[in-house]
Design an enzyme around this catalytic site. Structure first.
Site, PDB file in Angstrom:
ATOM      1  N   ASP A 104      33.678  49.664  24.975  1.00  0.00           N
ATOM      2  CA  ASP A 104      34.325  50.638  25.864  1.00  0.00           C
ATOM      3  C   ASP A 104      33.311  51.243  26.847  1.00  0.00           C
ATOM      4  OD1 ASP A 104      36.490  52.061  26.826  1.00  0.00           O
ATOM      5  OD2 ASP A 104      36.169  53.745  25.457  1.00  0.00           O
ATOM      6  N   HIS A 154      33.100  45.797  34.592  1.00  0.00           N
ATOM      7  CA  HIS A 154      33.529  44.723  33.678  1.00  0.00           C
ATOM      8  C   HIS A 154      32.561  43.533  33.749  1.00  0.00           C
ATOM      9  CE1 HIS A 154      37.007  46.989  32.674  1.00  0.00           C
ATOM     10  NE2 HIS A 154      37.612  46.857  33.839  1.00  0.00           N
ATOM     11  N   LEU A 178      27.764  31.696  13.629  1.00  0.00           N
ATOM     12  CA  LEU A 178      28.450  32.976  13.852  1.00  0.00           C
ATOM     13  C   LEU A 178      29.838  32.669  14.402  1.00  0.00           C
ATOM     14  CD1 LEU A 178      27.399  36.292  15.090  1.00  0.00           C
ATOM     15  CD2 LEU A 178      28.761  35.118  16.740  1.00  0.00           C
TER      16      LEU A 178
HETATM   17  C1  IPE Z   1      40.071  49.846  23.929  1.00  0.00           C
HETATM   18  O1  IPE Z   1      39.565  50.555  25.009  1.00  0.00           O
HETATM   19  C2  IPE Z   1      40.391  48.440  24.330  1.00  0.00           C
HETATM   20  C3  IPE Z   1      39.239  47.611  24.700  1.00  0.00           C
HETATM   21  C4  IPE Z   1      37.969  47.931  24.631  1.00  0.00           C
HETATM   22  C5  IPE Z   1      39.594  46.290  25.144  1.00  0.00           C
HETATM   23  P1  IPE Z   1      40.511  51.430  25.947  1.00  0.00           P
HETATM   24  O2  IPE Z   1      39.611  52.080  26.930  1.00  0.00           O
HETATM   25  O3  IPE Z   1      41.604  50.598  26.472  1.00  0.00           O
HETATM   26  O4  IPE Z   1      41.110  52.454  24.909  1.00  0.00           O
HETATM   27  P2  IPE Z   1      41.519  53.980  25.080  1.00  0.00           P
HETATM   28  O5  IPE Z   1      42.454  54.054  26.257  1.00  0.00           O
HETATM   29  O6  IPE Z   1      40.256  54.749  25.344  1.00  0.00           O
HETATM   30  O7  IPE Z   1      42.124  54.372  23.774  1.00  0.00           O
HETATM   31  C1  IPE Z   2      36.399  48.648  28.301  1.00  0.00           C
HETATM   32  O1  IPE Z   2      36.001  49.504  29.309  1.00  0.00           O
HETATM   33  C2  IPE Z   2      36.916  47.337  28.837  1.00  0.00           C
HETATM   34  C3  IPE Z   2      38.357  47.140  28.671  1.00  0.00           C
HETATM   35  C4  IPE Z   2      39.190  47.964  28.105  1.00  0.00           C
HETATM   36  C5  IPE Z   2      38.908  45.927  29.209  1.00  0.00           C
HETATM   37  P1  IPE Z   2      37.056  50.426  30.045  1.00  0.00           P
HETATM   38  O2  IPE Z   2      37.644  49.660  31.177  1.00  0.00           O
HETATM   39  O3  IPE Z   2      38.020  50.989  29.099  1.00  0.00           O
HETATM   40  O4  IPE Z   2      36.103  51.549  30.606  1.00  0.00           O
HETATM   41  P2  IPE Z   2      36.397  53.103  30.626  1.00  0.00           P
HETATM   42  O5  IPE Z   2      36.731  53.503  29.229  1.00  0.00           O
HETATM   43  O6  IPE Z   2      37.522  53.306  31.590  1.00  0.00           O
HETATM   44  O7  IPE Z   2      35.115  53.700  31.094  1.00  0.00           O
HETATM   45 MG    MG Z   3      38.092  52.693  27.964  1.00  0.00          MG
END
Ligand code: IPE
Ligand code: IPE
Ligand code: MG
Length: 264
Positions: free
Chosen positions: A21, A38, A132
């Site tokens: 995240d 990303h 792995l």
């Molecule tokens: C969880 O992160 C999903 C992934 C890392 C793919 P999100 O950013 O989508 O989750 P929330 O919205 O903080 O719960």
């Molecule tokens: C995690 O990073 C990647 C995915 C959920 C695909 P985020 O896109 O959720 O990044 P934040 O949480 O908005 O910073």
């Molecule tokens: Mg996120």
């Protein structure tokens, strides 16, 4: 022996699961587009896979796109799908050379066909690798996985190939997306949020949770090693206490049987 029954108390977690995240916040803070976040996150992942191999982790399961992430702006969703396809194509040979087995966990029907075919190619090529296992969770939701399992169980019960009375934890687990996936030992979430966000609800029943403030694009070998060190200090008791007389108590007449979370 069913790998799910093996309770790891080794200092190296056999199964590490990561909620990667913070890509968006990492990018926004630097005045970059979320897409750039990303891309940076994808680089971090490929390095972390190599670090996990080096540490001796056997299963690495990463959350790349949740069932809830479809609610993001269409341009971000499209970008993520394309990025995942490109990643599978560009990183495949190196992962294969490192004896990494790749597989997908989640629903495939909603993914673009070109991504599904990249997944299938990667799964086929790496199927016999055993250093792995990298499980990529795309269009994955813990609740969806349980509902999908329950639906198939109900179907088998309806046609008579499963006796509902025989349903127990190992039988239920055979209907999950990856029946051989062991329980998660170490759950890591980056970027400061302390929640599970619908990730591996079944498999995390007894996971050790480690939350780190570092956003995913900055997560590297040091952070992974730190998380593993924290994990090694945890006392994993799985609901039990040290008691030499426990086996006698368990069999005492009239007492509830000892059914821990991953017992039959
Ligand atoms: C969880 O992160 C999903 C992934 C890392 C793919 P999100 O950013 O989508 O989750 P929330 O919205 O903080 O719960
Ligand atoms: C995690 O990073 C990647 C995915 C959920 C695909 P985020 O896109 O959720 O990044 P934040 O949480 O908005 O910073
Ligand atoms: Mg996120």
């Amino acid at each position: 022996m069913d790998p799910r029954r093996v309770r790891s108390t080794s200092p190296v977690p056999g199964h590490v699961a990561i909620v990667m995240d913070g890509n968006g916040r990492w990018a926004t803070r630097q005045g970059l587009t979320r897409a750039r976040g990303h891309v940076a996150g994808e680089k971090a992942l490929s390095q972390v896979v190599e670090d996990a191999v080096e540490i001796g982790v056997r299963h690495l399961t990463v959350f790349a796109f949740s069932t809830e992430n479809w609610c993001r702006p269409a341009a971000e969703v499209d970008f993520l799908m394309t990025l995942m396809q490109r990643t599978l194509r560009n990183r495949l040979q190196r992962l294969h050379a490192n004896a990494v087995r790749i597989r997908h966990l989640g629903r495939r029907t909603g993914l673009p066909p070109t991504l599904v075919s990249a997944i299938e190619t990667a799964e086929r090529l790496t199927a016999d690798n055993d250093r792995l296992t990298l499980s990529l969770c795309l269009d994955y939701g813990g609740r969806a996985e349980l509902v999908d399992a329950a639906r198939r169980i109900a179907e088998d019960a309806a046609i008579g190939t499963l006796d509902p009375a025989s349903l127990d934890i190992p039988t239920f687990a055979r209907y999950l997306y990856a029946p051989d996936l062991p329980d998660v030992d170490l759950f890591i979430r980056t970027a400061g949020e302390q929640r599970i966000s619908n990730f591996l609800l079944w498999q995390c029943a007894y996971a050790e949770l480690v939350f780190v403030d570092t956003p995913w694009p900055d997560f590297d070998r040091r952070h992974l090693r730190q998380a593993v060190e924290i994990y090694a200090t945890r006392n994993r008791t799985f609901g039990t206490v040290e008691d030499p007389g426990r086996s006698a108590a368990r069999s005492a007449p009239g007492r509830q049987p000892c059914t821990s979370t991953n017992a039959p």
